[in-house]
Structure formats: structure tokens, C-alpha cells
Design an enzyme around this catalytic site. Structure first.
Site, PDB file in Angstrom:
ATOM      1  N   ASP A   1     130.651  -2.789  23.331  1.00 32.55           N
ATOM      2  CA  ASP A   1     131.844  -3.559  22.971  1.00 32.55           C
ATOM      3  C   ASP A   1     131.529  -4.410  21.751  1.00 32.55           C
ATOM      4  O   ASP A   1     130.517  -5.121  21.732  1.00 32.55           O
ATOM      5  CB  ASP A   1     132.256  -4.466  24.132  1.00 32.55           C
ATOM      6  CG  ASP A   1     132.463  -3.680  25.424  1.00 32.55           C
ATOM      7  OD1 ASP A   1     132.963  -2.545  25.339  1.00 32.55           O
ATOM      8  OD2 ASP A   1     132.104  -4.191  26.491  1.00 32.55           O
TER       9      ASP A   1
ATOM     10  N   ASP B   1     143.374  -1.992  34.493  1.00 36.40           N
ATOM     11  CA  ASP B   1     142.571  -3.207  34.443  1.00 36.40           C
ATOM     12  C   ASP B   1     143.046  -4.156  35.532  1.00 36.40           C
ATOM     13  O   ASP B   1     144.256  -4.414  35.657  1.00 36.40           O
ATOM     14  CB  ASP B   1     142.700  -3.886  33.080  1.00 36.40           C
ATOM     15  CG  ASP B   1     142.007  -3.104  31.970  1.00 36.40           C
ATOM     16  OD1 ASP B   1     141.422  -2.050  32.264  1.00 36.40           O
ATOM     17  OD2 ASP B   1     142.073  -3.553  30.809  1.00 36.40           O
TER      18      ASP B   1
END
Length: 242
Positions: free
Chosen positions: A129, A8
């Protein structure tokens, strides 16, 4: 089952967030390409990369870092974060990305995702998500009133490669994967599901692998690797054996 180690990116650094909160970022390194190479040395042939800044900005913010990762990693790189136009998708595929993850645009502009899946068969992943079972968008900052299964069903028969399901409340928290919700989603749709959020050790990998027949294609893991709680080579062996 595929194990996707995660990189990330925030301001060009390798980080992990707690529950998707940009203000709760832990920095694990400032050389994403070197990290990608380490994952490759451990045996990974798939990598999951997220441009976190791009998720909030709505456009690529860490392009140089992503390109360096692609150059350093000999396997397949899956990328998400701020990819919301056909030009974005085309540009990233041209840069060597193997699969594109689309989240916010999937909820707000589903026809766009269907068009991309038609143009790039089996190369588009839809990110589902969730906070408390509802779809979250815009870098997880906004929560919709759309249940995850309802969103997922919109893309059946559209040619998407996979669904990437993240339980935001577990992401980066080492609480363990939400097995029930992940497998439940996989059983409700005909699209393979990638699990994400909360991996804390080898048991999570082993348990998920047992549900490969139910449609669990893979699992993404980040903080457990960086904190030394999960050995990537061992995870890859367990995922392959199950």
C-alpha cells in the site's frame, strides 16, 4: 484477469473509505453476506474482504461478518485486515478463507510472511500500500521510508501468491487506477500484481486487462460497483475477453 468485488467491513457494515480515512466512510449496507451473494449472482467467483477495524486494532474485529460472507459466497474469498500472527492465518484458513492478505506485518516482520508462504504455498498475498510511492502500514495511518518496489522484491522466490498494490490517494475516490505505477511494479518483480484503488468504470478494467502479460493478475473494485458506475457482469466479461 480476475475481478475482485470488494466488501470492506466496519462495525459489521459494508462501507467504503475515502483515501483510507476511517472518518470518511460511506455505509452501503448492513448485511455483508447478502452483498456477497449479490456479487456471486452477477458471476463473481472471487471476492476481496477487508476487516477495516482489524487493520487498526491489529486483530480480527469483524469475524462474525467475515464468516457469514464465506458461508454466502460459493467462490474464493481473499481476506485482509489485522492478520499478524500464525494463529490468525491458521484460524482464517480453517474458517474457509482461500487467500490471506498481509500488509503491516509484511513490512515489519518479513520473515513471518515468508514462513506463512512456505507453510501455505500460493495462498499468501502481500499488500503493498503506497502513499507517494512509499509503503504505508497500520491501516494506512503510518507511512514508511521504504519504496514499494524495494518491499516487493523482498518476497520474490518466497512463494507468495500475489502482490496487492493500492495507491491510497486514489482509493475510494473514483479517480481511475494508477496504471503507470501498477504496471511499473508488475514489470519490476516476478510476482503477479493485483491492482487496487480508484477504479471508476469499465475503461479501467479493460486497460488493466491489456497488461495481463506484464503480470497484472487482477483488479479490486468497490465504490464504482456500489455507486452504480461499474456493472460487475460487464467487468467480468471484459476481463475475461482481454
Amino acid at each position: 484477469m480476475i475481478v475482485f468485488p470488494a466488501i470492506d467491513l466496519k462495525n459489521g457494515q459494508v462501507v467504503r473509505l475515502a483515501e483510507g480515512d476511517m472518518d470518511r466512510a460511506t455505509v452501503y449496507g448492513d448485511d455483508p453476506a447478502a452483498q456477497a451473494a449479490l456479487f456471486a449472482e452477477a458471476g463473481a467467483d472471487h471476492l476481496h474482504v477487508v476487516d477495516l477495524d482489524g487493520s487498526f486494532a491489529g486483530s480480527a474485529q469483524n469475524r462474525g461478518a467475515v464468516e457469514a460472507v464465506v458461508a454466502a459466497f460459493p467462490g474464493r474469498v481473499q481476506l485482509g485486515g489485522g492478520i499478524r500472527t500464525s494463529a490468525d492465518v491458521e484460524g482464517w484458513f480453517a474458517a474457509g478463507i482461500a487467500r490471506i492478505v498481509i500488509g503491516t506485518a509484511a513490512l515489519k516482520h518479513p520473515q513471518f510472511v515468508k514462513d506463512m508462504a512456505r507453510d501455505y504455498p500460493e495462498a499468501i498475498v502481500v499488500a503493498v500500500d503506497a502513499r507517494h510511492g512509499m509503503v504505508a502500514t497500520d491501516g494506512w495511518a503510518e507511512v514508511s521510508d521504504v519504496p514499494i518496489a524495494d518491499m516487493a522484491r523482498r518476497f520474490e522466490d518466497a512463494g507468495v501468491a500475489s502482490l496487492l498494490f493500492t495507491d491510497i490517494g486514489r482509493d475510494g475516490m473514483l479517480k481511475g487506477v494508477n496504471i503507470d505505477a501498477t504496471v511499473g511494479l508488475a514489470r519490476q518483480v516476478d510476482i503477479p500484481v493485483i491492482a487496487s484503488g480508484g477504479v471508476k468504470g469499465l475503461t479501467d478494467i479493460d486497460t488493466l486487462a491489456q497488461f495481463a502479460k506484464d503480470g497484472i493478475e487482477g483488479v479490486i473494485t468497490g465504490r464504482a460497483l456500489y455507486d452504480g458506475r461499474l456493472d460487475l457482469a460487464a467487468a467480468l466479461r471484459v476481463a475475461t475477453r482481454a
